[in-house]
Design a protein around this motif. Structure first.
Motif, PDB file in Angstrom:
ATOM      1  N   GLU A  83     -10.686 -10.714  -2.118  1.00  9.75           N
ATOM      2  CA  GLU A  83     -11.136  -9.445  -1.544  1.00  9.75           C
ATOM      3  C   GLU A  83      -9.980  -8.643  -0.953  1.00  9.75           C
ATOM      4  O   GLU A  83     -10.090  -8.035   0.110  1.00  9.75           O
ATOM      5  N   GLU A  84      -8.868  -8.635  -1.670  1.00 10.44           N
ATOM      6  CA  GLU A  84      -7.664  -7.895  -1.289  1.00 10.44           C
ATOM      7  C   GLU A  84      -7.202  -7.068  -2.482  1.00 10.44           C
ATOM      8  O   GLU A  84      -7.717  -7.217  -3.585  1.00 10.44           O
ATOM      9  N   GLU A  85      -6.201  -6.209  -2.255  1.00  8.17           N
ATOM     10  CA  GLU A  85      -5.617  -5.419  -3.325  1.00  8.17           C
ATOM     11  C   GLU A  85      -4.193  -5.026  -2.956  1.00  8.17           C
ATOM     12  O   GLU A  85      -3.785  -5.164  -1.805  1.00  8.17           O
ATOM     13  N   ILE A  86      -3.460  -4.502  -3.930  1.00  8.27           N
ATOM     14  CA  ILE A  86      -2.134  -3.965  -3.672  1.00  8.27           C
ATOM     15  C   ILE A  86      -2.315  -2.669  -2.886  1.00  8.27           C
ATOM     16  O   ILE A  86      -3.084  -1.796  -3.289  1.00  8.27           O
ATOM     17  N   THR A  87      -1.601  -2.546  -1.774  1.00  4.79           N
ATOM     18  CA  THR A  87      -1.670  -1.341  -0.948  1.00  4.79           C
ATOM     19  C   THR A  87      -0.796  -0.249  -1.540  1.00  4.79           C
ATOM     20  O   THR A  87      -1.205   0.909  -1.633  1.00  4.79           O
ATOM     21  N   ALA A  88       0.427  -0.627  -1.921  1.00  2.73           N
ATOM     22  CA  ALA A  88       1.370   0.345  -2.474  1.00  2.73           C
ATOM     23  C   ALA A  88       2.475  -0.382  -3.226  1.00  2.73           C
ATOM     24  O   ALA A  88       2.706  -1.575  -3.014  1.00  2.73           O
ATOM     25  N   THR A  89       3.137   0.374  -4.093  1.00  2.15           N
ATOM     26  CA  THR A  89       4.336  -0.114  -4.769  1.00  2.15           C
ATOM     27  C   THR A  89       5.466   0.847  -4.427  1.00  2.15           C
ATOM     28  O   THR A  89       5.260   2.059  -4.371  1.00  2.15           O
ATOM     29  N   VAL A  90       6.643   0.280  -4.186  1.00  3.17           N
ATOM     30  CA  VAL A  90       7.798   1.085  -3.810  1.00  3.17           C
ATOM     31  C   VAL A  90       8.960   0.681  -4.701  1.00  3.17           C
ATOM     32  O   VAL A  90       9.309  -0.495  -4.775  1.00  3.17           O
ATOM     33  N   MET A 144      -5.109  -6.021   5.634  1.00  2.15           N
ATOM     34  CA  MET A 144      -3.943  -6.686   5.072  1.00  2.15           C
ATOM     35  C   MET A 144      -3.159  -5.677   4.233  1.00  2.15           C
ATOM     36  O   MET A 144      -3.728  -4.893   3.490  1.00  2.15           O
ATOM     37  N   ILE A 145      -1.843  -5.728   4.378  1.00  2.00           N
ATOM     38  CA  ILE A 145      -0.955  -4.861   3.603  1.00  2.00           C
ATOM     39  C   ILE A 145      -0.285  -5.699   2.526  1.00  2.00           C
ATOM     40  O   ILE A 145       0.329  -6.723   2.825  1.00  2.00           O
ATOM     41  N   ASN A 146      -0.407  -5.270   1.285  1.00  2.00           N
ATOM     42  CA  ASN A 146       0.239  -5.949   0.158  1.00  2.00           C
ATOM     43  C   ASN A 146       1.089  -4.937  -0.586  1.00  2.00           C
ATOM     44  O   ASN A 146       0.563  -4.005  -1.181  1.00  2.00           O
ATOM     45  N   GLY A 153      23.207   4.147  -0.808  1.00  2.00           N
ATOM     46  CA  GLY A 153      23.573   4.478   0.565  1.00  2.00           C
ATOM     47  C   GLY A 153      23.802   3.193   1.335  1.00  2.00           C
ATOM     48  O   GLY A 153      23.797   2.100   0.758  1.00  2.00           O
ATOM     49  N   THR A 154      23.979   3.322   2.625  1.00  2.00           N
ATOM     50  CA  THR A 154      24.162   2.119   3.441  1.00  2.00           C
ATOM     51  C   THR A 154      22.837   1.376   3.534  1.00  2.00           C
ATOM     52  O   THR A 154      21.768   1.947   3.268  1.00  2.00           O
ATOM     53  N   ILE A 155      22.905   0.132   3.922  1.00  2.00           N
ATOM     54  CA  ILE A 155      21.682  -0.662   4.094  1.00  2.00           C
ATOM     55  C   ILE A 155      20.746   0.026   5.076  1.00  2.00           C
ATOM     56  O   ILE A 155      19.536   0.119   4.843  1.00  2.00           O
ATOM     57  N   LEU A 156      21.302   0.551   6.165  1.00  2.00           N
ATOM     58  CA  LEU A 156      20.495   1.226   7.172  1.00  2.00           C
ATOM     59  C   LEU A 156      19.857   2.504   6.634  1.00  2.00           C
ATOM     60  O   LEU A 156      18.679   2.772   6.890  1.00  2.00           O
ATOM     61  N   GLU A 157      20.613   3.284   5.863  1.00  2.00           N
ATOM     62  CA  GLU A 157      20.064   4.519   5.293  1.00  2.00           C
ATOM     63  C   GLU A 157      18.895   4.228   4.362  1.00  2.00           C
ATOM     64  O   GLU A 157      17.850   4.899   4.433  1.00  2.00           O
ATOM     65  N   VAL A 158      19.057   3.232   3.502  1.00  2.00           N
ATOM     66  CA  VAL A 158      17.981   2.868   2.578  1.00  2.00           C
ATOM     67  C   VAL A 158      16.790   2.334   3.354  1.00  2.00           C
ATOM     68  O   VAL A 158      15.635   2.677   3.078  1.00  2.00           O
ATOM     69  N   ASN A 159      17.057   1.533   4.390  1.00  2.00           N
ATOM     70  CA  ASN A 159      15.978   0.986   5.209  1.00  2.00           C
ATOM     71  C   ASN A 159      15.183   2.092   5.898  1.00  2.00           C
ATOM     72  O   ASN A 159      13.949   2.036   5.959  1.00  2.00           O
ATOM     73  N   GLU A 160      15.878   3.107   6.388  1.00  2.00           N
ATOM     74  CA  GLU A 160      15.181   4.227   7.034  1.00  2.00           C
ATOM     75  C   GLU A 160      14.273   4.950   6.045  1.00  2.00           C
ATOM     76  O   GLU A 160      13.150   5.338   6.383  1.00  2.00           O
ATOM     77  N   ARG A 161      14.742   5.106   4.803  1.00  2.00           N
ATOM     78  CA  ARG A 161      13.909   5.753   3.770  1.00  2.00           C
ATOM     79  C   ARG A 161      12.670   4.909   3.476  1.00  2.00           C
ATOM     80  O   ARG A 161      11.563   5.446   3.318  1.00  2.00           O
ATOM     81  N   LEU A 162      12.853   3.605   3.394  1.00  2.00           N
ATOM     82  CA  LEU A 162      11.714   2.711   3.143  1.00  2.00           C
ATOM     83  C   LEU A 162      10.724   2.754   4.306  1.00  2.00           C
ATOM     84  O   LEU A 162       9.506   2.790   4.083  1.00  2.00           O
ATOM     85  N   ASN A 163      11.230   2.745   5.518  1.00  2.00           N
ATOM     86  CA  ASN A 163      10.340   2.799   6.685  1.00  2.00           C
ATOM     87  C   ASN A 163       9.477   4.054   6.674  1.00  2.00           C
ATOM     88  O   ASN A 163       8.306   4.015   7.059  1.00  2.00           O
ATOM     89  N   GLN A 164      10.035   5.180   6.224  1.00  2.00           N
ATOM     90  CA  GLN A 164       9.254   6.419   6.155  1.00  2.00           C
ATOM     91  C   GLN A 164       8.063   6.241   5.218  1.00  2.00           C
ATOM     92  O   GLN A 164       6.950   6.707   5.510  1.00  2.00           O
ATOM     93  N   VAL A 165       8.269   5.552   4.103  1.00  2.00           N
ATOM     94  CA  VAL A 165       7.164   5.312   3.167  1.00  2.00           C
ATOM     95  C   VAL A 165       6.164   4.341   3.781  1.00  2.00           C
ATOM     96  O   VAL A 165       4.961   4.615   3.805  1.00  2.00           O
ATOM     97  N   PHE A 166       6.645   3.216   4.312  1.00  2.00           N
ATOM     98  CA  PHE A 166       5.758   2.192   4.867  1.00  2.00           C
ATOM     99  C   PHE A 166       4.941   2.735   6.040  1.00  2.00           C
ATOM    100  O   PHE A 166       3.767   2.404   6.184  1.00  2.00           O
ATOM    101  N   ASP A 167       5.575   3.539   6.887  1.00  2.00           N
ATOM    102  CA  ASP A 167       4.878   4.062   8.057  1.00  2.00           C
ATOM    103  C   ASP A 167       3.756   5.027   7.704  1.00  2.00           C
ATOM    104  O   ASP A 167       2.870   5.281   8.518  1.00  2.00           O
ATOM    105  N   ASN A 168       3.787   5.547   6.487  1.00  2.00           N
ATOM    106  CA  ASN A 168       2.752   6.509   6.063  1.00  2.00           C
ATOM    107  C   ASN A 168       1.712   5.904   5.134  1.00  2.00           C
ATOM    108  O   ASN A 168       0.927   6.642   4.532  1.00  2.00           O
ATOM    109  N   LEU A 169       1.679   4.593   5.034  1.00  2.00           N
ATOM    110  CA  LEU A 169       0.663   3.945   4.178  1.00  2.00           C
ATOM    111  C   LEU A 169      -0.660   3.850   4.901  1.00  2.00           C
ATOM    112  O   LEU A 169      -0.767   3.730   6.066  1.00  2.00           O
TER     113      LEU A 169
END
Length: 190
Positions: free
Chosen positions: A105-112, A1-3, A174-190
């Protein structure tokens, strides 16, 4: 589970980005602001209580917020994970969330954290206030009060999560898409 905990001052784009992230990563989006506004609109007991604080630009007390959030998590037992938007806002809330998740039996995976300049965010909120009808987005003094609350109570959470190795920052300008791409880079590396 991702939190995931999504941080940022009001107007940083948390709600907008959460809509993309929840779909892409199959997460349940829990926005305390949206949940409070739903309760206010429907004139529930929690809504009336929350409104007294929100109208002044103050944070809703921990006990009320924590109880409400636990109820929302419990409503989604089959969730692949949660995207917490607007919670936790204090160290006490973070500790309560950690304890609650540990009981499952869960925890926070990451904070962004979505980071942006205050003056840019104030203009975003004032513009949003023209179309949203939200009184807390139409008064610059209330907006600045919300930022003061954030700086005093929420910003210390960064150190809390940094000490656990779970804190990431993303440029929220930045644009919504630019910010989303930056977030995806973080999420994809969790």
């Amino acid at each position: 589970m991702i939190n995931i905990v999504l941080f940022g001052k009001p107007g940083a784009g948390k709600g907008t980005q959460a809509e993309f992230l929840k779909d892409k990563y199959n997460l349940v989006h829990l926005s305390t602001g949206d949940i409070f506004r739903f309760n206010i609109k429907n004139d529930t007991e929690l809504g009336r209580l929350a409104k007294t604080f929100m109208d002044k630009g103050d944070l809703v007390p921990d006990a009320v917020t924590i109880q409400m959030l636990q109820s929302e998590v419990d409503k989604n037992p089959q969730a692949a994970g949660f995207l917490f938007d607007g919670f936790p806002r204090t160290i006490a809330q973070a500790e309560a969330l950690d304890a609650f998740l540990a009981s499952k039996e869960e925890e926070i995976t990451a904070t962004v954290a979505l980071e942006a300049n205050d003056e840019i965010l104030i203009q975003r909120l004032l513009e949003r206030g023209k179309t949203s009808g939200r009184p807390d987005d139409q008064d610059e003094e209330k907006i600045r009060n919300r930022y003061d609350e954030y700086n005093q109570k929420t910003a210390p959470l960064m150190d809390y999560y940094k000490s656990q190795g779970k804190f990431h920052t993303v440029n929220g300008i930045g644009t919504i898409l630019e910010v989303n791409e930056r977030l995806n880079q973080v999420f994809d590396n969790l």
